[in-house]
Design an enzyme around this catalytic site. Sequence first.
Site, PDB file in Angstrom:
ATOM      1  N   GLY A  38       0.838  -1.193   0.000  1.00  0.00           N
ATOM      2  CA  GLY A  38       0.000   0.000   0.000  1.00  0.00           C
ATOM      3  C   GLY A  38       0.874   1.244   0.000  1.00  0.00           C
ATOM      4  N   SER A  39       1.143   1.780   1.208  1.00  0.00           N
ATOM      5  CA  SER A  39       2.014   2.956   1.292  1.00  0.00           C
ATOM      6  C   SER A  39       3.417   2.629   0.806  1.00  0.00           C
ATOM      7  CB  SER A  39       2.074   3.463   2.735  1.00  0.00           C
ATOM      8  OG  SER A  39       0.878   4.135   3.064  1.00  0.00           O
ATOM      9  N   THR A  53      -9.386   2.206  -7.952  1.00  0.00           N
ATOM     10  CA  THR A  53     -10.529   3.106  -8.114  1.00  0.00           C
ATOM     11  C   THR A  53     -11.034   3.085  -9.558  1.00  0.00           C
ATOM     12  OG1 THR A  53      -9.683   4.521  -6.360  1.00  0.00           O
ATOM     13  CG2 THR A  53     -11.258   5.513  -7.874  1.00  0.00           C
ATOM     14  N   ILE A  71     -22.329  20.391  13.800  1.00  0.00           N
ATOM     15  CA  ILE A  71     -23.290  21.502  13.742  1.00  0.00           C
ATOM     16  C   ILE A  71     -24.691  20.994  13.418  1.00  0.00           C
ATOM     17  CG2 ILE A  71     -23.971  23.464  12.272  1.00  0.00           C
ATOM     18  CD1 ILE A  71     -20.967  24.267  12.238  1.00  0.00           C
ATOM     19  N   HIS A  72     -24.763  20.005  12.551  1.00  0.00           N
ATOM     20  CA  HIS A  72     -26.061  19.457  12.148  1.00  0.00           C
ATOM     21  C   HIS A  72     -26.656  18.531  13.214  1.00  0.00           C
ATOM     22  CE1 HIS A  72     -24.966  20.901   8.121  1.00  0.00           C
ATOM     23  NE2 HIS A  72     -26.167  20.577   7.689  1.00  0.00           N
ATOM     24  N   GLU A 117      -3.715   8.301  -2.705  1.00  0.00           N
ATOM     25  CA  GLU A 117      -2.622   9.027  -3.401  1.00  0.00           C
ATOM     26  C   GLU A 117      -1.532   9.443  -2.426  1.00  0.00           C
ATOM     27  OE1 GLU A 117      -3.601   8.041  -5.850  1.00  0.00           O
ATOM     28  OE2 GLU A 117      -5.656   8.621  -6.173  1.00  0.00           O
TER      29      GLU A 117
END
Lengths: 376, 85
Positions: free
Chosen positions: A130-131, A157, A333-334, A359
């Site tokens: 991965g990384s 993707t 906030i919601h 990425e």
Amino acid sequence: MKIELTDQQRENQQRFQAFVEREVMPRAEVYDESGVFPDDLALAMGRAGHLGALAPVEYGGLDLDMISFGLQNEAYGRGCASARSLLTVHNMVLASVLRWGSAAQKARWLPGLAAGQSLAAFALSEPESGSDANSLQTYAVLEGDHYSLHGSKKWITFGQLAGLFLVFAKLHGKTTAFLVERGSPGLAVEAISPMGGCRAAMLAELRLDGCRVPAANLLGRPGLGWTYVANAALDNGRYSVAWGCVGLAQGCLEASLAYVNRRRQFGALLREHQLIQAMVADMVAGVEAARLLCFKAGYLQEIGDPGAILATSLAKYFGAQNAARVSGAAVQIHGANGFSRVFPVHRHWRDAKVMEIIEGSTQIQQMIIGRASAAG
Amino acid sequence: MSEAPTKKKIASFLARHLRTAELDGDEDIFAAGLVNSLFAMQIVLFVEKEFSVTVENDDLQLDNFRSVNAIAGFVARKQAALAAS
């Protein structure tokens, strides 16, 4: 110094925003829930020329300057991170063919990619890589007039929809880039679903079981796939994601501003509560700062400055973390509403976490920035 | 045309980014372990922007980028080819 869009850039920005508000935002919640990116939306993006942003006009592209390309990604990021991720990976491959492709490769693939007739996907990550992206296990062997690729790729993707994959494999122990067409003998594409964020990004795992790739499909030079092809593509992808993060955070800010202007608690609109004002101020500052880092990266990208790589890494590093912070504040906030599917902030919050991973994770960006800044 | 200004620009760029003292003309920056893959890409961008040349696939050979003198020689060859075309 002047930070101001040109008339052309502003016109591009308005065109992208209008498209996203008309074609993407009204249906983003629905396809995010289903986890299936609509075919007709990809076609509409192609018809609008949006998938050929970086291709020269001679190949049917828009040949956008890098600031306009950034504004395109911001516009899509404000609406839907899955749609923006299609722009990202498609352009990573398109730009790679443009930069490293032979005349024959450009003539063969760029027109279709620019028109969106064929989607492209970037196949670097593997189940165990991965990384540590250059530690590939996938390898290639030259057999006469073709290469045989063996291994697997994961988290690709838009791999479910792509017609062309940019696949990285070791050739004589050195990373090399190959253009692999869907339908190649020995290539199997399997959907990865469901995901927690960017749910409609159509992730796939590729199985390369002696996958037969014509020798002419090697991109660049043998052994230079990591240093030049992958790094340049990742730089392009980071730029796209960084701007997408600005858009995501902008979308959260706008949703929050609308909410605090109509929601009343303790006998007053939310906007009148100082703790809410503090959150809004942090959101505004974060969005502005992230956007300015993107403008700087875009300027350096446009003039081909070597500092663009570090500036882009910085923009992605800050932008991804800012997107996570701002989307988290938006959900807060919601309140309970923010956790429902009635408001888009919940989707943005889930998608923002993905931005800190793709990425080059936040930690990879820290390594790039830290090493470059502290070298010597 | 003298290569001196070209070499000076290259040496200055490398010294600034590698945070080293000015390099000897033939010092091999790859063999010295000073170049990671990102910086290799930055060198290409620098050469293209600073000297208005295009680095092609076939140009991506270590011998073209391993030292100040190597890069200067590469730039001179590219500019000569450009002028002749």
